[in-house]
Motif scaffolding. Sequence first.
Motif, mmCIF file in Angstrom:
data_model
loop_
_atom_site.group_PDB
_atom_site.id
_atom_site.type_symbol
_atom_site.label_atom_id
_atom_site.label_comp_id
_atom_site.label_asym_id
_atom_site.label_seq_id
_atom_site.Cartn_x
_atom_site.Cartn_y
_atom_site.Cartn_z
ATOM 1 N N GLU A 527 23.025 -6.454 -20.226
ATOM 2 C CA GLU A 527 24.208 -6.923 -21.195
ATOM 3 C C GLU A 527 25.764 -6.128 -20.119
ATOM 4 N N ARG A 528 25.298 -4.669 -19.194
ATOM 5 C CA ARG A 528 26.426 -3.959 -18.432
ATOM 6 C C ARG A 528 27.529 -5.510 -17.724
ATOM 7 N N ARG A 529 26.316 -6.171 -17.248
ATOM 8 C CA ARG A 529 26.218 -7.276 -16.216
ATOM 9 C C ARG A 529 27.444 -8.649 -16.817
ATOM 10 N N GLU A 530 27.684 -8.664 -18.050
ATOM 11 C CA GLU A 530 28.083 -9.599 -19.404
ATOM 12 C C GLU A 530 29.330 -8.523 -19.851
ATOM 13 N N ALA A 531 29.509 -7.263 -19.433
ATOM 14 C CA ALA A 531 30.602 -7.015 -20.577
ATOM 15 C C ALA A 531 31.427 -7.197 -19.030
ATOM 16 N N GLU A 532 30.645 -6.731 -17.802
ATOM 17 C CA GLU A 532 32.350 -6.805 -16.701
ATOM 18 C C GLU A 532 32.921 -7.653 -16.607
ATOM 19 N N LYS A 533 31.828 -9.470 -16.576
ATOM 20 C CA LYS A 533 32.026 -10.380 -16.715
ATOM 21 C C LYS A 533 33.186 -10.709 -17.678
ATOM 22 N N GLY A 534 33.013 -10.355 -18.469
ATOM 23 C CA GLY A 534 33.958 -10.843 -19.790
ATOM 24 C C GLY A 534 35.328 -9.614 -19.363
ATOM 25 N N GLU A 535 35.179 -8.428 -18.969
ATOM 26 C CA GLU A 535 36.267 -7.756 -18.349
ATOM 27 C C GLU A 535 36.992 -8.555 -17.537
ATOM 28 N N ASN A 536 36.472 -9.026 -16.210
ATOM 29 C CA ASN A 536 37.000 -9.310 -15.498
ATOM 30 C C ASN A 536 37.958 -10.919 -15.865
ATOM 31 N N GLU A 537 37.324 -11.776 -16.860
ATOM 32 C CA GLU A 537 37.717 -12.873 -16.801
ATOM 33 C C GLU A 537 39.526 -12.111 -17.497
ATOM 34 N N GLN A 538 38.952 -11.129 -18.603
ATOM 35 C CA GLN A 538 40.734 -11.284 -19.385
ATOM 36 C C GLN A 538 42.253 -11.090 -18.369
#
Length: 538
Positions: A527-538
């Motif tokens: 979940e943490r990795r996905e959240a970080e990925k989401g943030e980087n994509e923004q």
Amino acid sequence: MGSLFETARRLLSSLWDALINAFFITADFEDDDVSFQWIMHWLSEQPSWKGARNVQISTSNFDLLHGVEIDSGEDSSTHSRKVTYLPAVSESYTLWYKYRWMGVTRAVQSSQGGWSTRETLTLSVMARDHGILAKILQDAKNGYIKAREDKITIYVSDSMNGWRGLATRPKRPLNSIILDPGTAELVVEDVRDFLSSKEWYAERGIPFRRGYLLHGAPGSGKTSLIHSIAGELGLDVYIISLSRSGLDDTSLADLISDLPERCIALMEDIDAAFHPGLSRETPHASSMQTPNDLGPDMQRTRPQPSGRVSLSGLLNALDGIGAQEGRVLFATTNKYNSLDPALRRPGRMDLHIEFKLASRFQAEELFKRFYAPSPSASARGSESKHPTALGKRGNGHVDTTGDPLIDLSESQAPPAPFSSSSPSPSPSFPSSPSSPPYPSPTATEKHEENTSDRPASGPTYVGVVHSGRAPTLSRDQINALAAQFALAVPERQLSMASLQGFLMMHKTRPFEAAADVEAWVEKELMERREAEKGENEQ
Ligand SMILES: Nc1ncnc2c1ncn2[C@@H]1O[C@H](COP(=O)(O)OP(=O)(O)OP(=O)(O)O)[C@@H](O)[C@H]1O
């Protein structure tokens, strides 16, 4: 005729005042001063106070005044509330203290259109000098300190920029904070040594102050350690919220200079108030900050500061002439590098302690503490009126160690409101084959998602009901489970607070906690990795 009466009235009034001045000592105690609490406590202990006829009732549990327990006939820890008789406002009382007559008046003044109030307690004692007053104050102070031996008091600043008692808290034992070996002891001994070094500072002309900066991962025990140190050293905690609305540079300096000589001043999340992007003269606006340099389980919503304290105002308040001698300042931050170097420098923050995410050692110790039977529970278990057969648990589990057991079949296990699913055995549990079978999860630990096997009439809830009890494990069993648990926790990836949260979800199921932790850790990290990925994509 009228003027004659008036003259006589004034004469009598002046005579009375002269009499009072000649034979009485009068002292006022303001509610923003700690002596007010001493005197209120002392008053409640006076035998002659018990005869007071018109009193105010208080059920506030902040005060430590001697009250009357209203007993509901049930478990006092949960049902009774201490009721205290206080002097009623605007009433005058007379008491006898050491064969001396004494007058007591409590007054409340409102200001700012009734928005704030200030209380004063006035004592008038029949005496020719201050000796008796000093004796009362000493008695009052000693009694108050004794009443708080096992508690700490937390103060916050009020809207009038005075200190107000917020709560008393039981002391937290230092060994309940699990840090890397030696860390907690290092800090507590440093504070202790500092407090006993007043003369050393005076001889060298160095301001007698010390600052500690606890920085690092959220949920790693910074605040808990400070509270524990306060309890260990008998210090009260004064919370300085830099973002409180209405606080500006001047009132901050006043607050700091009003601190008592021995106390802990606590500034939490100091980074939320200041960061280097702001000029020293500019009031801060930390709403510009985003908690982006930490994993999702570490992110938090920052309070939006509305105060008007500037960094230079804080620096001046910390080491200006008004800054209180003997105070210990603790500041916490999750963003060490974003703090202005001027704030971090020795003299302001003398000792910087880093708090990291949980190590395997910490995870193991946390597990052991979490499932260790409390002494009171063991005592209750051994005093059980319906002891189970030797070595056999009330819930059918056989103990092979001979350790004291708690009977779970009686009052402790609540009736199941809905049927339980059959638990899977723990294949990886490394203990002997004779170790107890996997305890059935009680209904109290079911989650709302598991609705299929729940009767229609059962309660609907999410989370763990508190009344459930874990089976009593032997020390060997706990150690083995703790080792299994720690093995599945990766080094320095999760906070202690999140591990504690996981254990709380398995409050009555230590075997499942050890078995399920691996899957839980994987899910958390994903979940943490996905959240970080989401943030980087923004
Ligand atoms: N090292 C630890 N040992 C035992 N319990 C801990 C530890 N760290 C955190 N906890 C538990 O986690 C909860 C949060 O801890 P605490 O508030 O002290 O963390 P913190 O570092 O001050 O967090 P933050 O930076 O978010 O304010 C508390 O309930 C505390 O008991």
